[in-house]
Design a protein around this motif. Structure first.
Motif, PDB file in Angstrom:
ATOM      1  N   LEU A 143       0.793  -1.209  -0.100  1.00  0.00           N
ATOM      2  CA  LEU A 143      -0.108  -0.052  -0.112  1.00  0.00           C
ATOM      3  C   LEU A 143       0.721   1.283   0.026  1.00  0.00           C
ATOM      4  CD1 LEU A 143      -2.736  -0.898   2.755  1.00  0.00           C
ATOM      5  CD2 LEU A 143      -2.961  -1.349   0.390  1.00  0.00           C
ATOM      6  N   TYR A 158       5.406   1.046  15.024  1.00  0.00           N
ATOM      7  CA  TYR A 158       4.046   0.563  15.470  1.00  0.00           C
ATOM      8  C   TYR A 158       4.384   0.210  16.699  1.00  0.00           C
ATOM      9  CZ  TYR A 158       3.281  -1.074  10.671  1.00  0.00           C
ATOM     10  OH  TYR A 158       3.164  -1.433   9.508  1.00  0.00           O
ATOM     11  N   MET A 217       0.309   8.499   1.238  1.00  0.00           N
ATOM     12  CA  MET A 217       1.464   9.366   0.627  1.00  0.00           C
ATOM     13  C   MET A 217       1.063  10.634   0.626  1.00  0.00           C
ATOM     14  SD  MET A 217       3.962   7.815   0.699  1.00  0.00           S
ATOM     15  CE  MET A 217       5.151   6.665   0.441  1.00  0.00           C
ATOM     16  N   ARG A 251      14.294  10.981   6.866  1.00  0.00           N
ATOM     17  CA  ARG A 251      13.664  11.347   5.409  1.00  0.00           C
ATOM     18  C   ARG A 251      12.820   9.885   5.111  1.00  0.00           C
ATOM     19  NH1 ARG A 251      11.814  11.026   1.175  1.00  0.00           N
ATOM     20  NH2 ARG A 251      12.230  11.744  -0.686  1.00  0.00           N
ATOM     21  N   GLY A 252      13.211   8.946   5.536  1.00  0.00           N
ATOM     22  CA  GLY A 252      11.995   7.429   5.336  1.00  0.00           C
ATOM     23  C   GLY A 252      12.683   6.538   4.934  1.00  0.00           C
ATOM     24  N   ALA A 253      11.880   5.689   4.505  1.00  0.00           N
ATOM     25  CA  ALA A 253      12.664   4.296   4.013  1.00  0.00           C
ATOM     26  C   ALA A 253      13.467   4.392   2.959  1.00  0.00           C
ATOM     27  CB  ALA A 253      11.431   3.282   3.909  1.00  0.00           C
ATOM     28  N   TYR A 259       6.190   4.357 -10.011  1.00  0.00           N
ATOM     29  CA  TYR A 259       5.237   4.429  -9.245  1.00  0.00           C
ATOM     30  C   TYR A 259       5.338   3.519  -8.091  1.00  0.00           C
ATOM     31  CZ  TYR A 259       0.612   2.918  -7.022  1.00  0.00           C
ATOM     32  OH  TYR A 259      -0.387   2.462  -6.254  1.00  0.00           O
ATOM     33  N   ASP A 260       5.969   2.250  -7.917  1.00  0.00           N
ATOM     34  CA  ASP A 260       6.256   1.427  -6.985  1.00  0.00           C
ATOM     35  C   ASP A 260       7.465   2.468  -6.012  1.00  0.00           C
ATOM     36  OD1 ASP A 260       7.334  -0.604  -5.296  1.00  0.00           O
ATOM     37  OD2 ASP A 260       6.432  -1.779  -6.738  1.00  0.00           O
ATOM     38  N   VAL A 262       8.065   5.520  -5.832  1.00  0.00           N
ATOM     39  CA  VAL A 262       7.755   6.931  -5.249  1.00  0.00           C
ATOM     40  C   VAL A 262       6.680   6.803  -4.201  1.00  0.00           C
ATOM     41  CG1 VAL A 262       6.473   8.893  -5.601  1.00  0.00           C
ATOM     42  CG2 VAL A 262       8.438   8.039  -7.321  1.00  0.00           C
ATOM     43  N   TYR A 263       5.696   5.706  -4.459  1.00  0.00           N
ATOM     44  CA  TYR A 263       4.555   5.758  -3.446  1.00  0.00           C
ATOM     45  C   TYR A 263       4.277   4.401  -2.667  1.00  0.00           C
ATOM     46  CZ  TYR A 263       2.742   9.423  -6.218  1.00  0.00           C
ATOM     47  OH  TYR A 263       2.846  10.799  -6.823  1.00  0.00           O
ATOM     48  N   LEU A 264       4.659   3.293  -3.021  1.00  0.00           N
ATOM     49  CA  LEU A 264       4.351   2.020  -2.326  1.00  0.00           C
ATOM     50  C   LEU A 264       5.696   1.701  -1.332  1.00  0.00           C
ATOM     51  CD1 LEU A 264       2.963  -0.367  -5.148  1.00  0.00           C
ATOM     52  CD2 LEU A 264       1.766   1.342  -3.642  1.00  0.00           C
ATOM     53  N   ARG A 265       5.294   1.288  -0.046  1.00  0.00           N
ATOM     54  CA  ARG A 265       6.333   1.238   0.892  1.00  0.00           C
ATOM     55  C   ARG A 265       5.897  -0.098   1.522  1.00  0.00           C
ATOM     56  NH1 ARG A 265       8.098   4.443  -1.171  1.00  0.00           N
ATOM     57  NH2 ARG A 265       8.835   6.484  -0.588  1.00  0.00           N
ATOM     58  N   ASP A 266       7.016  -0.817   1.932  1.00  0.00           N
ATOM     59  CA  ASP A 266       6.910  -2.109   2.769  1.00  0.00           C
ATOM     60  C   ASP A 266       6.158  -1.820   3.951  1.00  0.00           C
ATOM     61  OD1 ASP A 266       7.720  -4.104   0.767  1.00  0.00           O
ATOM     62  OD2 ASP A 266       9.873  -3.639   1.265  1.00  0.00           O
ATOM     63  N   ASN A 267       6.647  -1.003   4.730  1.00  0.00           N
ATOM     64  CA  ASN A 267       6.143  -0.612   6.104  1.00  0.00           C
ATOM     65  C   ASN A 267       6.128  -1.609   7.083  1.00  0.00           C
ATOM     66  OD1 ASN A 267       4.942   1.157   7.923  1.00  0.00           O
ATOM     67  ND2 ASN A 267       2.653   0.910   7.222  1.00  0.00           N
ATOM     68  N   PRO A 268       7.253  -2.340   7.188  1.00  0.00           N
ATOM     69  CA  PRO A 268       7.358  -3.462   8.043  1.00  0.00           C
ATOM     70  C   PRO A 268       7.013  -3.230   9.749  1.00  0.00           C
ATOM     71  CG  PRO A 268       9.458  -2.702   7.730  1.00  0.00           C
ATOM     72  CD  PRO A 268       8.558  -2.080   6.790  1.00  0.00           C
ATOM     73  N   GLU A 269       6.596  -4.345  10.235  1.00  0.00           N
ATOM     74  CA  GLU A 269       6.461  -4.363  11.749  1.00  0.00           C
ATOM     75  C   GLU A 269       7.838  -4.890  11.901  1.00  0.00           C
ATOM     76  OE1 GLU A 269       2.853  -6.466  12.827  1.00  0.00           O
ATOM     77  OE2 GLU A 269       2.577  -4.973  14.308  1.00  0.00           O
ATOM     78  N   LEU A 317      13.548  -1.721   9.815  1.00  0.00           N
ATOM     79  CA  LEU A 317      13.427  -1.211   8.593  1.00  0.00           C
ATOM     80  C   LEU A 317      14.803  -0.196   8.406  1.00  0.00           C
ATOM     81  CD1 LEU A 317      11.682   0.310   6.504  1.00  0.00           C
ATOM     82  CD2 LEU A 317      10.982   1.840   8.115  1.00  0.00           C
ATOM     83  N   GLU A 342      16.371   3.171   6.977  1.00  0.00           N
ATOM     84  CA  GLU A 342      15.811   4.507   6.813  1.00  0.00           C
ATOM     85  C   GLU A 342      16.978   5.438   6.551  1.00  0.00           C
ATOM     86  OE1 GLU A 342      13.819   5.207  10.619  1.00  0.00           O
ATOM     87  OE2 GLU A 342      11.934   5.015   9.791  1.00  0.00           O
TER      88      GLU A 342
END
Lengths: 417, 90
Positions: free
Chosen positions: A251, A303, A343, B21-23, B38-39, B41-48, B51, B53
């Motif tokens: 996502l 989290y 985003m 800055r982020g991932a 697109y992948d 710029v916009y999509l993130r794994d956002n793991p628990e 990570l 960064e």
């Protein structure tokens, strides 16, 4: 049972000991027409409107904790619809209108209090931006008043008007904005959904999504066994990436922590919601007397449901810059909630590439005010297959198609929204 | 969040000296297809969990660092210079 002045009086005579449960505690059935993952405000509202508006009652809401244990129980209770963009404004105004009739609608006291939301401005440029926002609101039929300095002073005399760096030049007021008792929203929706036959199942964490031939979702694996679903709806704010990953979806969302604070109880000090336009700070006073306030997110993926002191300091600085008397108060509680930062800072209510999987996510830290409209629009989408007109812009693929709803104009950078 | 970040150049420094800055996302080739961009710029794994960064030591050596951090516990597991992480000389 329906609550009324008479029922409260009669139960009072017997010491309030024999109230029935507000909702049942059913065992999960083998399968449902619709399974909603996430028993927060949005999930419960979705179930409620599915049953009430669309007649779909074979519904289960699966909640991993207890009702009110997530973001619905840890936010700053503000409701407003002071949005600029056409993709946002009608949706949040729809939500405002639902708030206004909510208690009568679900027969539960949610303490909806339209005490106003006032955004301060500190420069001519900011005033022009707020004037434009106010005009956009009025064009959408939303109430908005631009206050000058004296107008602000009359309403909130306790803020610092002599601040040399951030002089208060006025504010944009939405008189119909205000606050709502957040836990009661979850309880009211749960009770209303339950009364219409929805199974609200607490302590039932979803551990996986089972797919069948062609990739269609068959149901969810849970701590209490497999639950089949003809349609599966994800409403797991903060953990949307985690639940979507169970279906192989990635996502446009990062999870961040947002902190909020409550001071000791005071006599009435602020009778509206005030936000500081020169930094990020917002404050209101709860009906119990504590000042409830917050500011920016901590700024990195988390989290952990707890924040760090650098942000506490930052929020306190902004608060004291706006209202110096805050420096005399003791903070009783602080907490951190985990949120989906999307985003572009706007939410997603949409179908997914999997035909019977629906997604309600990416509320950033504006999810509470959206609860009724989010539930209504998500229920509309699940029931009819078509987006509700007010949520039509909140598509999952809007980033790929260049149709972002970037209210703050920050670009694809979640920690700036 | 750890209140100290172990900068490979400056040593342990307060977290307030850094901006995030982020991932870490690999930058696609300029002529990569839209879907790849697109992948990125916009999509993130956002793991628990752990990570990588990009952090900038804004109030210190002003180097970009790659901080490996656990998003559940806020523990920092590793900090290296971003250039070194890409195989270059820090």
């Amino acid at each position: 049972m329906r609550y009324s002045a008479l029922s409260v009086f009669l139960k009072g005579l017997s010491g309030n000991r024999d109230w029935p449960r507000a909702w049942r505690a059913p065992e999960p059935k083998p399968s449902y027409d619709v399974v909603i993952v996430g028993g927060g405000g949005h999930g419960l509202a979705t179930a409620y409107y599915l049953a009430r508006e669309f007649g779909i009652t074979d519904v289960a809401v699966l909640e991993k904790g207890w009702l009110g244990s997530g973001n619905i129980g840890r936010n700053t209770t503000i409701i407003r619809s002071n949005y600029l963009l056409a993709g946002n404004n009608p949706f949040y105004e729809f939500s405002m209108k639902l708030w206004e009739g909510l208690e009568r609608d679900f027969n539960f006291n949610a303490m909806v209090s339209q005490r106003g939301v006032l955004n301060l401005f500190h420069s001519d440029g900011q005033r022009d931006a707020y004037r434009r926002r106010g005009n956009a609101m009025r064009l959408h039929g939303v109430d908005a008043d631009l206050l000058d300095r004296d107008g602000v002073r009359a309403r909130v005399p306790t803020i610092d008007f002599d601040n040399a760096r951030f002089p208060v030049k006025g504010g944009l007021l939405q008189p119909r904005g205000g606050t709502v008792r957040h836990d009661a929203v979850a309880w009211g929706y749960a009770r209303g959904a339950d009364a219409r036959g929805v199974d609200v199942i607490q302590h039932c964490a979803v551990t996986g999504i089972r797919r069948g031939p062609g990739g269609l979702v068959l149901g969810v694996e849970t701590e209490r066994g497999f639950v089949g679903a003809r349609k599966l709806a994800l409403a797991t704010a903060g953990h949307s990436s985690v639940t979507a990953a169970m279906a192989g979806l990635k996502l446009p969302i990062e999870s961040h922590v947002l902190q909020a604070f409550v001071t000791e109880g005071l006599k009435p000090l602020v009778d509206t919601v005030v936000t500081f336009g020169a930094g990020h700070f917002y404050v209101s006073q709860s009906d119990k007397g504590g000042l409830v306030f917050g500011g920016d997110i901590d700024g990195y993926n988390s989290y952990a449901r707890r924040g760090n002191l650098a942000t506490v300091e930052n929020v306190a600085e902004a608060g004291v810059a706006m209202m110096p008397s805050l420096s005399r108060l003791k903070v009783l509680r602080s907490w951190g909630g985990v949120m989906d930062m999307s985003m572009d800072g706007s939410p997603i209510i949409d179908r997914t590439p999997v035909d019977n999987l629906y997604l309600n996510a990416g509320w950033c830290y504006g999810g509470f005010k959206a609860t009724p409209a989010s539930g209504y629009c998500f229920a509309h989408l699940i029931a009819t297959g078509e987006p509700h007109p007010t949520a039509a812009a909140m598509r999952l693929d809007r980033f790929a198609r260049g149709l972002t709803i970037d209210e703050k104009g920050q670009g694809a950078q979640p920690n700036l929204h | 969040m750890a209140s100290l970040i172990r900068c490979p150049h400056c040593g342990p420094r307060p977290r307030e000296e850094f901006t995030v800055r982020g991932a870490v996302v690999a930058r696609p080739a300029p002529d990569a297809p839209d879907a790849v961009w697109y992948d990125a710029v916009y999509l993130r794994d956002n793991p628990e969990g752990p990570l990588d960064e990009h952090w900038h030591h804004a109030a210190g050596c002003r180097r970009w660092l790659v901080v490996t951090r656990d998003t559940l516990t806020h523990e920092t597991l590793a900090v290296v210079d971003a250039a070194a992480a890409r195989g270059g000389r820090p």
